[in-house]
Design a protein around this motif. Structure first.
Motif, PDB file in Angstrom:
ATOM      1  N   LYS A 103       0.829  -1.208   0.000  1.00 48.74           N
ATOM      2  CA  LYS A 103       0.000   0.000   0.000  1.00 48.74           C
ATOM      3  C   LYS A 103       0.866   1.262   0.000  1.00 48.74           C
ATOM      4  CE  LYS A 103      -3.683   2.355   2.461  1.00 48.74           C
ATOM      5  NZ  LYS A 103      -4.661   2.369   3.544  1.00 48.74           N
ATOM      6  N   GLU A 104       1.886   1.277   0.839  1.00 47.70           N
ATOM      7  CA  GLU A 104       2.764   2.453   0.946  1.00 47.70           C
ATOM      8  C   GLU A 104       3.468   2.737  -0.392  1.00 47.70           C
ATOM      9  OE1 GLU A 104       5.887   1.957   3.807  1.00 47.70           O
ATOM     10  OE2 GLU A 104       6.592   4.029   3.557  1.00 47.70           O
ATOM     11  N   GLY A 105       3.898   1.660  -1.057  1.00 48.36           N
ATOM     12  CA  GLY A 105       4.576   1.813  -2.340  1.00 48.36           C
ATOM     13  C   GLY A 105       3.612   2.308  -3.416  1.00 48.36           C
ATOM     14  N   LEU A 106       2.484   1.618  -3.563  1.00 48.64           N
ATOM     15  CA  LEU A 106       1.505   1.981  -4.608  1.00 48.64           C
ATOM     16  C   LEU A 106       1.016   3.422  -4.441  1.00 48.64           C
ATOM     17  CD1 LEU A 106      -0.380  -1.414  -4.542  1.00 48.64           C
ATOM     18  CD2 LEU A 106       0.647  -0.433  -6.610  1.00 48.64           C
ATOM     19  N   SER A 107       0.846   3.845  -3.179  1.00 51.57           N
ATOM     20  CA  SER A 107       0.336   5.201  -2.938  1.00 51.57           C
ATOM     21  C   SER A 107       1.377   6.274  -3.250  1.00 51.57           C
ATOM     22  CB  SER A 107      -0.127   5.352  -1.490  1.00 51.57           C
ATOM     23  OG  SER A 107       0.999   5.352  -0.635  1.00 51.57           O
ATOM     24  N   ALA A 108       2.622   5.868  -3.404  1.00 53.62           N
ATOM     25  CA  ALA A 108       3.687   6.844  -3.640  1.00 53.62           C
ATOM     26  C   ALA A 108       3.996   7.039  -5.125  1.00 53.62           C
ATOM     27  CB  ALA A 108       4.945   6.415  -2.881  1.00 53.62           C
ATOM     28  N   TRP A 109       3.370   6.236  -6.006  1.00 54.15           N
ATOM     29  CA  TRP A 109       3.586   6.471  -7.448  1.00 54.15           C
ATOM     30  C   TRP A 109       2.304   6.435  -8.267  1.00 54.15           C
ATOM     31  CZ3 TRP A 109       2.320   2.939 -11.280  1.00 54.15           C
ATOM     32  CH2 TRP A 109       2.103   1.620 -10.871  1.00 54.15           C
ATOM     33  N   TRP A 110       1.226   5.755  -7.788  1.00 50.15           N
ATOM     34  CA  TRP A 110       0.027   5.690  -8.607  1.00 50.15           C
ATOM     35  C   TRP A 110      -1.037   6.631  -8.072  1.00 50.15           C
ATOM     36  CZ3 TRP A 110      -3.704   1.022  -9.847  1.00 50.15           C
ATOM     37  CH2 TRP A 110      -4.390   1.314 -11.041  1.00 50.15           C
ATOM     38  N   THR A 111      -1.700   6.234  -7.007  1.00 46.36           N
ATOM     39  CA  THR A 111      -2.701   7.126  -6.422  1.00 46.36           C
ATOM     40  C   THR A 111      -2.635   7.023  -4.903  1.00 46.36           C
ATOM     41  OG1 THR A 111      -5.041   7.705  -6.301  1.00 46.36           O
ATOM     42  CG2 THR A 111      -4.548   5.377  -6.657  1.00 46.36           C
ATOM     43  N   LYS A 112      -2.786   8.190  -4.258  1.00 43.48           N
ATOM     44  CA  LYS A 112      -2.672   8.203  -2.794  1.00 43.48           C
ATOM     45  C   LYS A 112      -3.893   7.591  -2.123  1.00 43.48           C
ATOM     46  CE  LYS A 112       0.203  12.343  -2.640  1.00 43.48           C
ATOM     47  NZ  LYS A 112       0.127  13.810  -2.608  1.00 43.48           N
ATOM     48  N   SER A 113      -5.031   7.594  -2.846  1.00 43.83           N
ATOM     49  CA  SER A 113      -6.277   7.128  -2.236  1.00 43.83           C
ATOM     50  C   SER A 113      -6.535   5.676  -2.614  1.00 43.83           C
ATOM     51  CB  SER A 113      -7.429   8.019  -2.704  1.00 43.83           C
ATOM     52  OG  SER A 113      -8.635   7.561  -2.142  1.00 43.83           O
ATOM     53  N   LEU A 114      -6.176   4.787  -1.727  1.00 45.03           N
ATOM     54  CA  LEU A 114      -6.331   3.354  -2.048  1.00 45.03           C
ATOM     55  C   LEU A 114      -6.476   2.520  -0.796  1.00 45.03           C
ATOM     56  CD1 LEU A 114      -2.785   1.984  -3.024  1.00 45.03           C
ATOM     57  CD2 LEU A 114      -3.252   3.841  -1.465  1.00 45.03           C
ATOM     58  N   ASP A 115      -7.065   1.332  -0.994  1.00 48.68           N
ATOM     59  CA  ASP A 115      -7.083   0.302   0.036  1.00 48.68           C
ATOM     60  C   ASP A 115      -6.454  -0.913  -0.617  1.00 48.68           C
ATOM     61  OD1 ASP A 115      -8.759   1.756   1.978  1.00 48.68           O
ATOM     62  OD2 ASP A 115     -10.277   1.555   0.399  1.00 48.68           O
ATOM     63  N   VAL A 122       6.987   6.313 -15.202  1.00 45.54           N
ATOM     64  CA  VAL A 122       8.071   7.268 -14.896  1.00 45.54           C
ATOM     65  C   VAL A 122       8.027   7.583 -13.394  1.00 45.54           C
ATOM     66  CG1 VAL A 122       8.909   9.635 -15.238  1.00 45.54           C
ATOM     67  CG2 VAL A 122       8.141   8.300 -17.214  1.00 45.54           C
ATOM     68  N   SER A 123       6.808   7.736 -12.876  1.00 43.52           N
ATOM     69  CA  SER A 123       6.627   8.014 -11.447  1.00 43.52           C
ATOM     70  C   SER A 123       7.151   6.841 -10.595  1.00 43.52           C
ATOM     71  CB  SER A 123       5.137   8.265 -11.188  1.00 43.52           C
ATOM     72  OG  SER A 123       4.861   8.435  -9.822  1.00 43.52           O
ATOM     73  N   LEU A 124       6.838   5.614 -11.033  1.00 47.32           N
ATOM     74  CA  LEU A 124       7.349   4.415 -10.340  1.00 47.32           C
ATOM     75  C   LEU A 124       8.882   4.397 -10.362  1.00 47.32           C
ATOM     76  CD1 LEU A 124       7.096   1.474  -9.183  1.00 47.32           C
ATOM     77  CD2 LEU A 124       6.913   0.688 -11.555  1.00 47.32           C
ATOM     78  N   LYS A 125       9.449   4.698 -11.528  1.00 50.31           N
ATOM     79  CA  LYS A 125      10.917   4.719 -11.677  1.00 50.31           C
ATOM     80  C   LYS A 125      11.545   5.763 -10.734  1.00 50.31           C
ATOM     81  CE  LYS A 125      14.285   5.835 -15.399  1.00 50.31           C
ATOM     82  NZ  LYS A 125      15.227   4.712 -15.353  1.00 50.31           N
ATOM     83  N   LYS A 126      10.944   6.958 -10.704  1.00 53.60           N
ATOM     84  CA  LYS A 126      11.492   8.012  -9.844  1.00 53.60           C
ATOM     85  C   LYS A 126      11.373   7.642  -8.372  1.00 53.60           C
ATOM     86  CE  LYS A 126      11.484  11.801 -13.069  1.00 53.60           C
ATOM     87  NZ  LYS A 126      11.041  13.132 -13.467  1.00 53.60           N
ATOM     88  N   LEU A 127      10.233   7.049  -8.014  1.00 50.78           N
ATOM     89  CA  LEU A 127      10.069   6.615  -6.619  1.00 50.78           C
ATOM     90  C   LEU A 127      11.175   5.646  -6.228  1.00 50.78           C
ATOM     91  CD1 LEU A 127       8.465   6.286  -3.953  1.00 50.78           C
ATOM     92  CD2 LEU A 127       7.208   4.434  -5.075  1.00 50.78           C
ATOM     93  N   SER A 183      11.103   9.433  -4.269  1.00 52.38           N
ATOM     94  CA  SER A 183       9.962  10.332  -4.418  1.00 52.38           C
ATOM     95  C   SER A 183       9.283  10.165  -5.781  1.00 52.38           C
ATOM     96  CB  SER A 183      10.473  11.769  -4.242  1.00 52.38           C
ATOM     97  OG  SER A 183       9.415  12.667  -4.363  1.00 52.38           O
ATOM     98  N   GLY A 184       8.045   9.716  -5.777  1.00 53.02           N
ATOM     99  CA  GLY A 184       7.276   9.564  -7.018  1.00 53.02           C
ATOM    100  C   GLY A 184       6.326  10.733  -7.211  1.00 53.02           C
ATOM    101  N   LYS A 233      -2.219 -10.021  -0.879  1.00 51.68           N
ATOM    102  CA  LYS A 233      -2.374 -11.487  -0.878  1.00 51.68           C
ATOM    103  C   LYS A 233      -3.169 -11.917  -2.108  1.00 51.68           C
ATOM    104  CE  LYS A 233      -2.206 -11.754   4.120  1.00 51.68           C
ATOM    105  NZ  LYS A 233      -1.912 -10.292   4.249  1.00 51.68           N
ATOM    106  N   ALA A 234      -2.782 -13.041  -2.693  1.00 50.88           N
ATOM    107  CA  ALA A 234      -3.526 -13.563  -3.838  1.00 50.88           C
ATOM    108  C   ALA A 234      -4.983 -13.758  -3.441  1.00 50.88           C
ATOM    109  CB  ALA A 234      -2.913 -14.874  -4.314  1.00 50.88           C
ATOM    110  N   GLY A 235      -5.896 -13.336  -4.291  1.00 51.90           N
ATOM    111  CA  GLY A 235      -7.326 -13.476  -4.024  1.00 51.90           C
ATOM    112  C   GLY A 235      -7.937 -12.246  -3.393  1.00 51.90           C
ATOM    113  N   SER A 236      -7.115 -11.386  -2.822  1.00 53.30           N
ATOM    114  CA  SER A 236      -7.663 -10.175  -2.192  1.00 53.30           C
ATOM    115  C   SER A 236      -7.960  -9.107  -3.245  1.00 53.30           C
ATOM    116  CB  SER A 236      -6.706  -9.641  -1.124  1.00 53.30           C
ATOM    117  OG  SER A 236      -5.522  -9.179  -1.728  1.00 53.30           O
ATOM    118  N   VAL A 237      -8.728  -8.115  -2.844  1.00 53.21           N
ATOM    119  CA  VAL A 237      -9.138  -7.053  -3.775  1.00 53.21           C
ATOM    120  C   VAL A 237      -8.618  -5.701  -3.267  1.00 53.21           C
ATOM    121  CG1 VAL A 237     -11.117  -5.826  -4.786  1.00 53.21           C
ATOM    122  CG2 VAL A 237     -11.194  -8.325  -4.513  1.00 53.21           C
ATOM    123  N   SER A 238      -7.966  -4.963  -4.139  1.00 49.46           N
ATOM    124  CA  SER A 238      -7.488  -3.616  -3.813  1.00 49.46           C
ATOM    125  C   SER A 238      -8.341  -2.600  -4.553  1.00 49.46           C
ATOM    126  CB  SER A 238      -6.022  -3.453  -4.237  1.00 49.46           C
ATOM    127  OG  SER A 238      -5.201  -4.372  -3.533  1.00 49.46           O
TER     128      SER A 238
END
Lengths: 140, 140
Positions: free
Chosen positions: A24-36, A122-127, A132-133, A40-45
């Motif tokens: 969650k911490e990683g995804l929120s730093a390059w894609w979107t800050k608002s996420l759950d 590009v944001s993922l790469k910079k992060l 910092s993404g 785990k396989a089978g889970s939903v984000s």
């Protein structure tokens, strides 16, 4: 098959990139800050965007070299599409191949998604390279 | 068909974008500074890159809403591929749909090309919107 397919080299260890696309911490730093997000396989984000758009991704596969999601809710053109991040160690760096496939039709909309995904990568790469993404930005 | 397909909106008139993708001065300000470009159907333009790579593009079609090139020399995976820029006026802005297609196979290399094209299209957008692009840079 209609597919968005981007590959790039990230000057960071695979472990760092894996963190960025699974935690969650990683995804929120390059894609979107608002996420759950779960990791785990089978889970939903759930990912929410400033435009009001959202999508729900079911984790189909999560292993150090391949992360696979299926979109189960959100924009009608996204539902049923799948996303993979394939990670490969290259010297001290990481090659990322990103795919968003299983689109019903190609359109200006899928072309926009392709363009915007590249900017998020590009944001993922910079992060991963600088700590910092640029989440929530489609175009720099 | 294996195709790189990106669409983006540029906040500039179609005429400006058309100039940027057809005239030597325009192309050199967002793609590569080292080029010999003509703007007539049937002519061949040569684009050279800092890496030592080059490609020769034959102009198949050149009209205000569609510019079409065929790669006739250069990187072996590029030869025989085709590129189109489709331009559409949208209010005071321009929608650009870029396609690079007719690849023999999909590979990490085509994925890298897709990623890099998106960055060059950011350069095209910035050139048209601000007067200053970022030629010769694959990734910002």
């Amino acid at each position: 098959m209609i597919e968005i397919y981007h590959c790039l080299e990230i000057n960071a260890p695979l472990k760092k990139v894996y963190w960025a696309v699974t935690e969650k911490e990683g995804l929120s730093a390059w894609w979107t800050k608002s996420l759950d997000a779960d990791n785990k396989a089978g889970s939903v984000s759930t990912f929410r965007f400033k435009s009001g758009a959202f999508n729900k991704m079911k984790i189909i596969n999560i292993s150090p070299d391949k992360i696979e999601w299926e979109c189960i809710d959100g924009h009608s053109e996204w539902v049923g599409t799948q996303i993979t991040f394939e990670l490969r160690k290259y010297r001290e760096r990481t090659i990322v191949c990103f795919s968003h496939y299983n689109w019903k039709t190609q359109s200006e909309y899928t072309g926009e998604c392709s363009f915007h995904w590249a900017q998020y990568l590009v944001s993922l790469k910079k992060l991963c390279e600088t700590g910092s993404g640029m989440p929530d930005e489609g175009v720099k």
